[in-house]
Design a protein around this motif. Sequence first.
Motif, PDB file in Angstrom:
ATOM      1  N   ALA A 109     -14.016  -0.674 -11.121  1.00 54.86           N
ATOM      2  CA  ALA A 109     -13.686  -1.512  -9.964  1.00 54.86           C
ATOM      3  C   ALA A 109     -13.024  -0.680  -8.876  1.00 54.86           C
ATOM      4  O   ALA A 109     -13.304  -0.858  -7.676  1.00 54.86           O
ATOM      5  N   ALA A 110     -12.137   0.231  -9.280  1.00 54.98           N
ATOM      6  CA  ALA A 110     -11.486   1.119  -8.320  1.00 54.98           C
ATOM      7  C   ALA A 110     -12.525   1.977  -7.605  1.00 54.98           C
ATOM      8  O   ALA A 110     -12.458   2.186  -6.392  1.00 54.98           O
ATOM      9  N   ALA A 111     -13.521   2.452  -8.345  1.00 55.09           N
ATOM     10  CA  ALA A 111     -14.584   3.260  -7.749  1.00 55.09           C
ATOM     11  C   ALA A 111     -15.389   2.451  -6.739  1.00 55.09           C
ATOM     12  O   ALA A 111     -15.766   2.956  -5.670  1.00 55.09           O
ATOM     13  N   MET A 112     -15.650   1.179  -7.058  1.00 56.66           N
ATOM     14  CA  MET A 112     -16.399   0.319  -6.135  1.00 56.66           C
ATOM     15  C   MET A 112     -15.604   0.089  -4.842  1.00 56.66           C
ATOM     16  O   MET A 112     -16.178  -0.016  -3.762  1.00 56.66           O
ATOM     17  N   LEU A 113     -14.284   0.003  -4.976  1.00 51.66           N
ATOM     18  CA  LEU A 113     -13.446  -0.180  -3.796  1.00 51.66           C
ATOM     19  C   LEU A 113     -13.541   1.046  -2.884  1.00 51.66           C
ATOM     20  O   LEU A 113     -13.601   0.924  -1.655  1.00 51.66           O
ATOM     21  N   PHE A 114     -13.589   2.231  -3.495  1.00 50.89           N
ATOM     22  CA  PHE A 114     -13.766   3.461  -2.721  1.00 50.89           C
ATOM     23  C   PHE A 114     -15.113   3.449  -1.990  1.00 50.89           C
ATOM     24  O   PHE A 114     -15.196   3.801  -0.808  1.00 50.89           O
ATOM     25  N   CYS A 115     -16.158   3.031  -2.688  1.00 52.91           N
ATOM     26  CA  CYS A 115     -17.500   2.992  -2.082  1.00 52.91           C
ATOM     27  C   CYS A 115     -17.546   1.980  -0.939  1.00 52.91           C
ATOM     28  O   CYS A 115     -18.177   2.229   0.105  1.00 52.91           O
ATOM     29  N   TRP A 116     -16.886   0.831  -1.127  1.00 53.79           N
ATOM     30  CA  TRP A 116     -16.858  -0.192  -0.079  1.00 53.79           C
ATOM     31  C   TRP A 116     -16.191   0.361   1.173  1.00 53.79           C
ATOM     32  O   TRP A 116     -16.676   0.159   2.287  1.00 53.79           O
ATOM     33  N   VAL A 117     -15.094   1.080   0.999  1.00 47.73           N
ATOM     34  CA  VAL A 117     -14.365   1.662   2.127  1.00 47.73           C
ATOM     35  C   VAL A 117     -15.217   2.695   2.852  1.00 47.73           C
ATOM     36  O   VAL A 117     -15.164   2.797   4.085  1.00 47.73           O
ATOM     37  N   GLY A 163      -3.100   6.505  -1.572  1.00 48.17           N
ATOM     38  CA  GLY A 163      -3.190   7.531  -0.541  1.00 48.17           C
ATOM     39  C   GLY A 163      -4.592   8.098  -0.441  1.00 48.17           C
ATOM     40  O   GLY A 163      -5.114   8.323   0.657  1.00 48.17           O
ATOM     41  N   ALA A 164      -5.227   8.299  -1.601  1.00 46.58           N
ATOM     42  CA  ALA A 164      -6.581   8.851  -1.621  1.00 46.58           C
ATOM     43  C   ALA A 164      -7.575   7.885  -0.978  1.00 46.58           C
ATOM     44  O   ALA A 164      -8.443   8.296  -0.197  1.00 46.58           O
ATOM     45  N   LEU A 165      -7.449   6.587  -1.293  1.00 48.64           N
ATOM     46  CA  LEU A 165      -8.369   5.594  -0.739  1.00 48.64           C
ATOM     47  C   LEU A 165      -8.273   5.546   0.782  1.00 48.64           C
ATOM     48  O   LEU A 165      -9.293   5.501   1.489  1.00 48.64           O
ATOM     49  N   VAL A 211     -10.116   7.391   6.401  1.00 51.59           N
ATOM     50  CA  VAL A 211      -9.984   8.253   7.579  1.00 51.59           C
ATOM     51  C   VAL A 211     -11.233   9.111   7.745  1.00 51.59           C
ATOM     52  O   VAL A 211     -11.803   9.212   8.847  1.00 51.59           O
ATOM     53  N   VAL A 212     -11.670   9.750   6.662  1.00 54.07           N
ATOM     54  CA  VAL A 212     -12.848  10.618   6.718  1.00 54.07           C
ATOM     55  C   VAL A 212     -14.075   9.822   7.151  1.00 54.07           C
ATOM     56  O   VAL A 212     -14.862  10.262   8.006  1.00 54.07           O
ATOM     57  N   ALA A 213     -14.240   8.617   6.583  1.00 50.99           N
ATOM     58  CA  ALA A 213     -15.381   7.772   6.938  1.00 50.99           C
ATOM     59  C   ALA A 213     -15.327   7.372   8.407  1.00 50.99           C
ATOM     60  O   ALA A 213     -16.352   7.377   9.101  1.00 50.99           O
ATOM     61  N   ASN A 214     -14.134   7.041   8.885  1.00 51.50           N
ATOM     62  CA  ASN A 214     -13.969   6.702  10.303  1.00 51.50           C
ATOM     63  C   ASN A 214     -14.326   7.877  11.196  1.00 51.50           C
ATOM     64  O   ASN A 214     -15.001   7.708  12.227  1.00 51.50           O
ATOM     65  N   MET A 215     -13.857   9.059  10.836  1.00 47.74           N
ATOM     66  CA  MET A 215     -14.114  10.241  11.665  1.00 47.74           C
ATOM     67  C   MET A 215     -15.611  10.574  11.704  1.00 47.74           C
ATOM     68  O   MET A 215     -16.135  10.999  12.740  1.00 47.74           O
ATOM     69  N   VAL A 251      -6.288  -7.014   3.194  1.00 48.88           N
ATOM     70  CA  VAL A 251      -5.710  -7.133   1.855  1.00 48.88           C
ATOM     71  C   VAL A 251      -5.689  -5.762   1.192  1.00 48.88           C
ATOM     72  O   VAL A 251      -4.718  -5.380   0.523  1.00 48.88           O
ATOM     73  N   ILE A 252      -6.759  -5.000   1.404  1.00 54.05           N
ATOM     74  CA  ILE A 252      -6.820  -3.645   0.849  1.00 54.05           C
ATOM     75  C   ILE A 252      -5.792  -2.749   1.536  1.00 54.05           C
ATOM     76  O   ILE A 252      -5.089  -1.965   0.886  1.00 54.05           O
ATOM     77  N   PHE A 253      -5.676  -2.842   2.865  1.00 55.41           N
ATOM     78  CA  PHE A 253      -4.702  -2.066   3.632  1.00 55.41           C
ATOM     79  C   PHE A 253      -3.279  -2.289   3.116  1.00 55.41           C
ATOM     80  O   PHE A 253      -2.552  -1.351   2.804  1.00 55.41           O
ATOM     81  N   TYR A 254      -2.899  -3.547   3.048  1.00 52.09           N
ATOM     82  CA  TYR A 254      -1.501  -3.895   2.798  1.00 52.09           C
ATOM     83  C   TYR A 254      -1.126  -3.850   1.322  1.00 52.09           C
ATOM     84  O   TYR A 254       0.047  -3.667   0.990  1.00 52.09           O
ATOM     85  N   TYR A 255      -2.095  -4.045   0.454  1.00 45.70           N
ATOM     86  CA  TYR A 255      -1.765  -4.170  -0.970  1.00 45.70           C
ATOM     87  C   TYR A 255      -2.542  -3.195  -1.842  1.00 45.70           C
ATOM     88  O   TYR A 255      -2.820  -3.479  -2.999  1.00 45.70           O
ATOM     89  N   THR A 256      -2.886  -2.032  -1.283  1.00 49.36           N
ATOM     90  CA  THR A 256      -3.662  -1.067  -2.062  1.00 49.36           C
ATOM     91  C   THR A 256      -2.961  -0.721  -3.369  1.00 49.36           C
ATOM     92  O   THR A 256      -3.567  -0.768  -4.454  1.00 49.36           O
ATOM     93  N   THR A 257      -1.692  -0.358  -3.272  1.00 55.14           N
ATOM     94  CA  THR A 257      -0.940   0.011  -4.475  1.00 55.14           C
ATOM     95  C   THR A 257      -0.827  -1.171  -5.429  1.00 55.14           C
ATOM     96  O   THR A 257      -0.969  -1.016  -6.655  1.00 55.14           O
ATOM     97  N   VAL A 258      -0.585  -2.354  -4.892  1.00 50.75           N
ATOM     98  CA  VAL A 258      -0.461  -3.549  -5.720  1.00 50.75           C
ATOM     99  C   VAL A 258      -1.782  -3.863  -6.422  1.00 50.75           C
ATOM    100  O   VAL A 258      -1.808  -4.224  -7.604  1.00 50.75           O
TER     101      VAL A 258
END
Length: 511
Positions: A362-370, A307-309, A314-318, A282-289
Amino acid sequence: MVVQGERLYHQGLVAGGFAFVSFGWDAGVLGGVLLTPEFQESMGYPDTTTVSMITSVFLLASWLGCIIISLFGMKLGRRVWIIIGAVLQILGSIICVASYGYGQLIAGRVVIGVGNGFCTSMVPVYVAEMAVRKERRGQGVNLMIAMATVGVAIAYWVDFGMVFAHGTTAVWRFPVAFQIVWSLLCIATFWPMPDTARWHYATGNTEEGDRILQRMYNAALTDNAVETSKKDILASLELEKTATAKLRVKDFFYDTSDLQAARRIRTGVLLVAIAYLMGINVIFYYTTVIFQSYIGLKALTASGLSGALNTVLVVANMLGVIFMEKFKRRTWLLAGSAGQSVFMAVFVGLLSTPGPKTGAAAAAMLFCWVVFFGPTWGPVTYVYSSDIMPLRYRHIGFSLSVSAQWLMAFVTVFAGPIAIADTNVGWKTWIWFLVFNVIAFPYVYFCCPETRGRTLEEIDLIFMSDNIRGTAAAKQLEHQYSSDPSTENVDSLQEKGAVATETKAEEKEAA
C-alpha cells in the motif's frame, strides 16, 4: 540598475517561489510532529477531532483569504496583496510558536491561513501576467506549485531531524518558527518588483502600464512585439466592456454571454475542487500518521518514508515544470487522472486486507500515485485556471478557483482522519478519494478546452461568441491565427469537441 527583460521575469519567479515554499512549509510542517510527545503535551493531549481542527483550520482561513481577494483584489494590485499576505504569515507564525494550548495555536494558524490565501490567489496570476513568452507561462505557474512541494518536503525532513531532539518543545516550535524565514524572503524579493502591466491597464493607469510593459520586453513601446502586446491587452479589455460580457448569476449555470466569463470561472473552480478531493491534502498533512497508524510502520520508519514520499513529489513536480509545454494541458490532466485512478484503486484494495505485506505494498502504491499527481493534477490545475480567466475578472476567477482548493482541502483534512479512525468506516474513506480520481477524466475531456500556445488575451478567442467575432477588438486578437498555419484555430477546436460552446441558447431565444 533597473531589472528588466528575462531577469525581471526570473526575479518574479524567485519571489513567487518563496511565497509558495512558505505555503508548502505550513502544509507539511505539522504532519511530522503531531504524534511527538512534546507536541502532544504542549497541546494538552488533544483528541482526533481537535487535531483535525488544528491542521485544517489553516485551510478554511486560506479559503477566507481567497474570498477577500475575489472581492477586493483589484483595489491594491497583485504585488501589494502578496506582501500583505506574507506579513500576516509572519504574525501568525509568531502566535503559533508562542502557543501553550491548542486554542492559541488555532488562532495563529487562522492568521497564517488568511495570508496564505492572499499569496496563493495572487502569485500565480502575477507570474502568468509577467510572462512575455507564452511558452514560458505554463512553466512559470507550474514552478510555483513545485516550490510548494519543496516546502512540504523540507518541512518533513526538518521534522524527521527534530525527532532526535527529545525532551524539548523545540521539536515542534523550531519547524513552525522557520516559516518566518520564507515569508521574509518573499517580502524582500517582491518589494522592488513592479506590479503587472495588465493590472495597470485594467485599472486605467495606461502610462504605468506602458512603462512596465517596456521593462518586461526590454524594448521601446514602438517595438513591434511591445506594441502588439499592448494592443492585445487593450482589445481584450474592450471586449470585456460589452454588456453581455459582464458576470451574471444565471451564466454560472448556463453561460450565453459573449466572452463566457462565468463559464470560465466555473470551469476553473470545479477543476481545482476535483483536484483537491483526490486525497492529496490528507496525504500532505498526515503522511506520517498514515504510515504509522494506518499501515502499521514504526515511528522512525514512518517519519523517514514521509520525507521520502514528499521528496518524490518534488521530483515529479520538477519534471512537470521541465516538460510542461511539451504536452497539452488536457493531455497532462487526462493522463494524470488515468494513472492516479489505477494506483488509488490498488491502494484501497490493499488497505482492505491489512497486514505487514499488504501494508508495504500500500505504501508503494501511495508513492506511485504521487508520481502521477506531481506533474499533472497538482500544478496543471493552477496553470489552466490562470490561463482561462478574462483579464478584468482574473483576480475573481482565480481566487475563487483557489478558494475551492482550500474549501475541499478543509473538508478532507478535517473529516478524513475522523472517518478513517471510525472502525465502521476506516479504509473505506479512501473510496471517496478514488471516485474523484476517476470522474476527473470525463470532466476534463468534455468541459476543458485546450489553452496551450495562446497568450492570455488570445484565449478569449476560444470562448468568444459569433456576435463579437467581427469587431475590431476581436480581429486584433486574431492576428496570430490568421498568419500562423501551425496554430490550431477556434473552429478546429470546436469541431474536435474540445470547446463545448454554450451559445445555442441565444439562437433559440432569437427564434
